[in-house]
Design an enzyme around this catalytic site. Structure first.
Site, PDB file in Angstrom:
ATOM      1  N   ASP A  56      -4.428   0.785  -9.409  1.00  0.00           N
ATOM      2  CA  ASP A  56      -5.870   0.590  -9.575  1.00  0.00           C
ATOM      3  C   ASP A  56      -6.218   0.289 -11.036  1.00  0.00           C
ATOM      4  O   ASP A  56      -6.991  -0.629 -11.338  1.00  0.00           O
ATOM      5  CB  ASP A  56      -6.626   1.840  -9.118  1.00  0.00           C
ATOM      6  CG  ASP A  56      -6.265   2.232  -7.699  1.00  0.00           C
ATOM      7  OD1 ASP A  56      -5.648   1.416  -6.994  1.00  0.00           O
ATOM      8  OD2 ASP A  56      -6.594   3.360  -7.301  1.00  0.00           O
ATOM      9  N   GLU A  88       0.826  -1.218   0.000  1.00  0.00           N
ATOM     10  CA  GLU A  88       0.000   0.000   0.000  1.00  0.00           C
ATOM     11  C   GLU A  88       0.852   1.257   0.000  1.00  0.00           C
ATOM     12  O   GLU A  88       1.835   1.346   0.742  1.00  0.00           O
ATOM     13  CB  GLU A  88      -0.901  -0.021   1.244  1.00  0.00           C
ATOM     14  CG  GLU A  88      -2.257   0.566   1.029  1.00  0.00           C
ATOM     15  CD  GLU A  88      -3.101  -0.241   0.038  1.00  0.00           C
ATOM     16  OE1 GLU A  88      -3.140   0.124  -1.149  1.00  0.00           O
ATOM     17  OE2 GLU A  88      -3.696  -1.239   0.459  1.00  0.00           O
ATOM     18  N   HIS A  89       0.435   2.195  -0.834  1.00  0.00           N
ATOM     19  CA  HIS A  89       1.129   3.483  -0.971  1.00  0.00           C
ATOM     20  C   HIS A  89       2.580   3.292  -1.401  1.00  0.00           C
ATOM     21  O   HIS A  89       3.456   4.058  -0.999  1.00  0.00           O
ATOM     22  CB  HIS A  89       1.056   4.297   0.332  1.00  0.00           C
ATOM     23  CG  HIS A  89      -0.260   5.007   0.477  1.00  0.00           C
ATOM     24  ND1 HIS A  89      -0.527   6.200  -0.145  1.00  0.00           N
ATOM     25  CD2 HIS A  89      -1.395   4.664   1.135  1.00  0.00           C
ATOM     26  CE1 HIS A  89      -1.767   6.575   0.151  1.00  0.00           C
ATOM     27  NE2 HIS A  89      -2.324   5.658   0.913  1.00  0.00           N
TER      28      HIS A  89
HETATM   29  C1  GLA Z   1      -5.075   4.875  -4.326  1.00  0.00           C
HETATM   30  C2  GLA Z   1      -4.265   5.167  -5.579  1.00  0.00           C
HETATM   31  C3  GLA Z   1      -3.299   4.015  -5.909  1.00  0.00           C
HETATM   32  C4  GLA Z   1      -2.466   3.636  -4.688  1.00  0.00           C
HETATM   33  C5  GLA Z   1      -3.351   3.455  -3.465  1.00  0.00           C
HETATM   34  C6  GLA Z   1      -2.552   3.240  -2.205  1.00  0.00           C
HETATM   35  O1  GLA Z   1      -5.930   3.803  -4.556  1.00  0.00           O
HETATM   36  O2  GLA Z   1      -5.116   5.396  -6.674  1.00  0.00           O
HETATM   37  O3  GLA Z   1      -2.483   4.361  -6.998  1.00  0.00           O
HETATM   38  O4  GLA Z   1      -1.460   4.584  -4.461  1.00  0.00           O
HETATM   39  O5  GLA Z   1      -4.201   4.572  -3.241  1.00  0.00           O
HETATM   40  O6  GLA Z   1      -1.843   2.052  -2.271  1.00  0.00           O
END
Ligand code: GLA
Length: 428
Positions: free
Chosen positions: A206, A69-70
């Site tokens: 995503d 994540e992130h």
């Molecule tokens: C959102 C962003 C993704 C990613 C997530 C965290 O969904 O669109 O690109 O950075 O946050 O993992």
């Protein structure tokens, strides 16, 4: 964009609110709306609004991230999967120099095509406008068309309803224009739409998950090379439960951009060209120079990259129990070091942790951008209904908010639908 009637319309990036609990508490594990129902609904609405018969229909799923994540904007690795909740769009050509698009009970919106598209109102149409602009910038002539959008991806829940709308639009435009966006071109065009038209400097996770998702597969993405591979996830004994906390805290969009900036500042202070060349020891050695909170942001990036690699390895080796501690450490790091969790996400994860291994829980963590949204709980299938009911009831007791809980197996990514294909809920 309106949602299928079982879901309320509360969009994070469009309407940042704490969602109101529904009057009737939902069943613990909400079943998916069949893809064919979504397509039928869109077709009927298109006919009523514009009198047209579809010449093309497309779908794209939302996503859940298992771990990583992130770090998609930090050259990291991520491990999401497409869920069996979809945006469906159906369209007919209208012979006009305009797109007319409708969703739910809102009045259809007219978007003139006489010039390259810019962002406009209402906000949800920017995901469509941005993707159309991406086609125009590639020299593709986009004809006038009427379209209807239906969605079963919970909005504002950290499940990428916006990426699903972008990828669905791109897939529909491929059908309408005959242009092909091979390989990574589609998710990259959609990511660009999100940056330029929605103002969110997101990574690639995503749009990749929504494009490349496959039934019974996780999508392992190397965000440095933008290459992906598929990791089998087909054991019927394993279930992935998604728990939407039904909160979305304001400031989230600014929070995302500021986290991304902090990682960029941190990398510059560390003096490395890529996060792939940074070790935990490097971060420790420059802890004071980095200063708080950048040092903790950097520690999250480095440790989350190793956890995601370890999780992908554990899955490939079927060492499922190793995922629990990795998911727990990921959540702790997002809560304490990256500070993108919130008390409702923490409460949902705490409840899963209380249920524990004896109750069939393997691991749980927040998923997606954070500041509200959803958690993912990996569990033994035999226990899934009880776990879902416990998450639902205890979360409601502790927060006063009714969550939305469902399970999803990894599902298929964006594709055009033929009338026959819509009869299968999870086309492969
Ligand atoms: C959102 C962003 C993704 C990613 C997530 C965290 O969904 O669109 O690109 O950075 O946050 O993992």
């Amino acid at each position: 964009m309106a949602q299928h009637r079982r879901h309320r319309a509360a969009s994070a990036r469009m309407i940042p609110v704490i969602a109101k609990a529904p009057d009737n508490p939902p069943m613990a594990l909400l079943p998916p709306v069949p893809l064919s129902t979504l397509a039928d609904e869109a077709t009927a609405a298109l006919q009523v609004a514009f009198g047209g018969k579809p010449v093309a229909t497309a779908m794209a799923p939302g996503r859940v991230n298992l771990i990583g994540e992130h770090i998609d904007y930090c050259d990291g690795f991520v491990l999401p999967f497409a869920i069996d909740r979809y945006v469906v769009m159906t369209a007919c050509l209208n012979g006009l120099e305009a797109i007319r698009v409708g969703s739910g009970s809102d009045k259809p919106v007219t978007i003139p095509l006489s010039q390259p598209l810019d962002p406009g109102e209402p906000a949800w149409t920017n995901y469509i406008r941005g993707v159309v602009r991406g086609f125009q910038d590639r020299g593709v002539a986009v004809p006038g068309f009427d379209a209807w959008v239906v969605s079963s991806v919970p909005m504002g829940a950290g499940l990428s309803s916006s990426a699903a709308l972008e990828c669905c639009t791109a897939t529909l435009l491929e059908a309408l224009t005959g242009a092909d966006l091979p390989g990574r071109e589609k998710p990259l065009l959609c990511q660009q739409a999100e940056h330029a038209f929605a103002g969110v400097p997101c990574g690639i996770m995503d749009q990749y998950a929504s494009t490349f998702g496959e039934k019974d597969r996780l999508v392992f993405i190397d965000c440095k090379t933008n290459e992906h591979s598929l990791v089998p996830f087909s054991d019927p004994d394993l279930t992935l439960i998604v728990a939407n906390t039904n909160v979305h805290h304001e400031l989230s969009d600014g929070g995302y951009a500021s986290r991304r900036r902090a990682t960029e500042t941190g990398l510059a202070i560390l003096g490395k060209p890529s996060w792939r060349e940074v070790t935990s020891a490097d971060v420790e050695a420059r802890w004071n120079a980095l200063g708080d909170p950048i040092n903790r942001r950097c520690r999250h990036v480095v440790t989350e990259i190793s956890r995601t690699l370890a999780a992908a390895m554990a899955l490939r080796e079927n060492a499922i129990d190793e995922l629990g501690p990795l998911m727990a450490a990921s959540h702790d790091s997002l809560r304490d070091d990256f500070e993108v969790s919130c008390k409702e996400l923490d409460t949902m994860v705490e409840i899963a942790t209380e249920i524990g291994g004896a109750g069939g829980v393997i691991g749980a963590r927040m998923t997606g951008g954070g500041f509200g949204g959803s958690t993912v709980t990996l569990c033994r299938s035999a226990h899934a209904p009880t776990i879902a009911a416990t998450l639902h009831d205890r979360y409601h007791q502790r927060t006063g908010i009714v969550p939305e809980i469902f399970s999803s197996r990894p599902a298929a990514g964006a594709r055009q639908l033929t009338p026959l294909a819509t009869q299968a809920d999870s086309p492969s």
